[in-house]
Every structure is written in C-alpha cells, then in structure tokens.
Design a protein around this motif. Sequence first.
Motif, short mmCIF file in Angstrom:
data_model
loop_
_atom_site.label_atom_id
_atom_site.label_comp_id
_atom_site.label_asym_id
_atom_site.label_seq_id
_atom_site.Cartn_x
_atom_site.Cartn_y
_atom_site.Cartn_z
N MET A 1 0.86 -1.18 0.00
CA MET A 1 0.00 0.00 0.00
C MET A 1 0.89 1.24 0.00
N GLU A 2 0.64 2.12 -0.91
CA GLU A 2 1.41 3.35 -1.00
C GLU A 2 0.57 4.51 -0.50
N LEU A 3 1.15 5.34 0.34
CA LEU A 3 0.43 6.49 0.89
C LEU A 3 0.39 7.62 -0.14
N PRO A 4 -0.67 8.41 -0.12
CA PRO A 4 -0.72 9.56 -1.03
C PRO A 4 0.32 10.60 -0.63
N SER A 5 0.65 11.49 -1.56
CA SER A 5 1.66 12.50 -1.27
C SER A 5 1.10 13.67 -0.46
N ILE A 6 -0.21 13.80 -0.43
CA ILE A 6 -0.85 14.89 0.32
C ILE A 6 -1.75 14.29 1.39
N ALA A 7 -1.59 14.75 2.62
CA ALA A 7 -2.39 14.25 3.75
C ALA A 7 -3.71 15.01 3.84
N ALA A 8 -4.60 14.49 4.66
CA ALA A 8 -5.87 15.16 4.94
C ALA A 8 -5.57 16.51 5.59
N PRO A 9 -6.53 17.43 5.53
CA PRO A 9 -6.30 18.76 6.11
C PRO A 9 -5.85 18.69 7.58
N GLY A 10 -4.74 19.32 7.87
CA GLY A 10 -4.22 19.40 9.23
C GLY A 10 -3.32 18.25 9.65
N VAL A 11 -3.40 17.11 8.97
CA VAL A 11 -2.62 15.94 9.39
C VAL A 11 -1.13 16.19 9.24
N GLY A 12 -0.71 16.70 8.09
CA GLY A 12 0.71 16.97 7.87
C GLY A 12 1.27 17.97 8.86
N GLU A 13 0.52 19.02 9.12
CA GLU A 13 0.99 20.06 10.05
C GLU A 13 1.11 19.51 11.47
#
Length: 130
Positions: free
Chosen positions: A1-13
């Motif tokens: 399973m490969e993760l997307p390059s962009i996370a859900a709003p706020g997750v990356g931060e």
Amino acid sequence: MELPSIAAPGVGEQADAVADAACHLYDTLAPWGHTAPGGWSRGAAEDAAEAIETAAHALAYAHPRAEVILGPVHTALADLRRQLGLGPAEPLTAQGLPATPRTVGNPRRTRRARVFMPPAPRQAQSRTTS
C-alpha cells in the motif's frame, strides 16, 4: 500500500509539530544523557509516554495492519510505565475514544475532553444605589 503524497487537512501540520516537539525534547536531554540536571519528572515521563501512545494510535490509521504492527510499541510503553511506576495507559473503545473519562490532573488529557461552547451573552448588571 502506497500512501498519497498529500495528507488530509491538518494531518501533515500536526505530524510535523509532533516530530519537531520530539526533536526539541531529545535535544534538551541528549547532551546530558542520564545525568540531566533534574532529569525526568513523573509528569514529564507520563506526558512523553502518552504522546508516543497517542501518535501510535493515530498512525494505526495509515494501513490496515498498522495497529498489529505497532502492537510491540504499546507493549514496550506499558512495560516502561511499570518500570517508572506510572499508571497504565487509558484503554480505548472501538471508536478510538478513552473508555474512562479524562482526568483533570493531566491538562493534555483534559483538553481533548473539553467541548467548546460560544460564550454566554453578557447580562446587564443592575446598579443599586443606597
């Protein structure tokens, strides 16, 4: 399973903030090793353990088997809590919520249990003259 390059709003931060906080904690302790002035307090150790536990619970949503893969992390933290004389981690329900109400003693635990309500409208104070 490969993760997307962009996370859900706020997750990356939020993940970035957790990583930065962990680095700052390490940088505070690393130069001193086990001889840090004052060292760890009970509250600081409990907060750090809870941060790791909570991050592991959040990371469990990254992959269908992540919760099983992260099982040893929770086992190790439970053992560390026993070795340090800390209470056990709070159990979670199937919905990922604490099974017991959050305690007032730990501000990190209580802040997640608060429900923010709009402020009540101000009522005019009556002035009494005597």
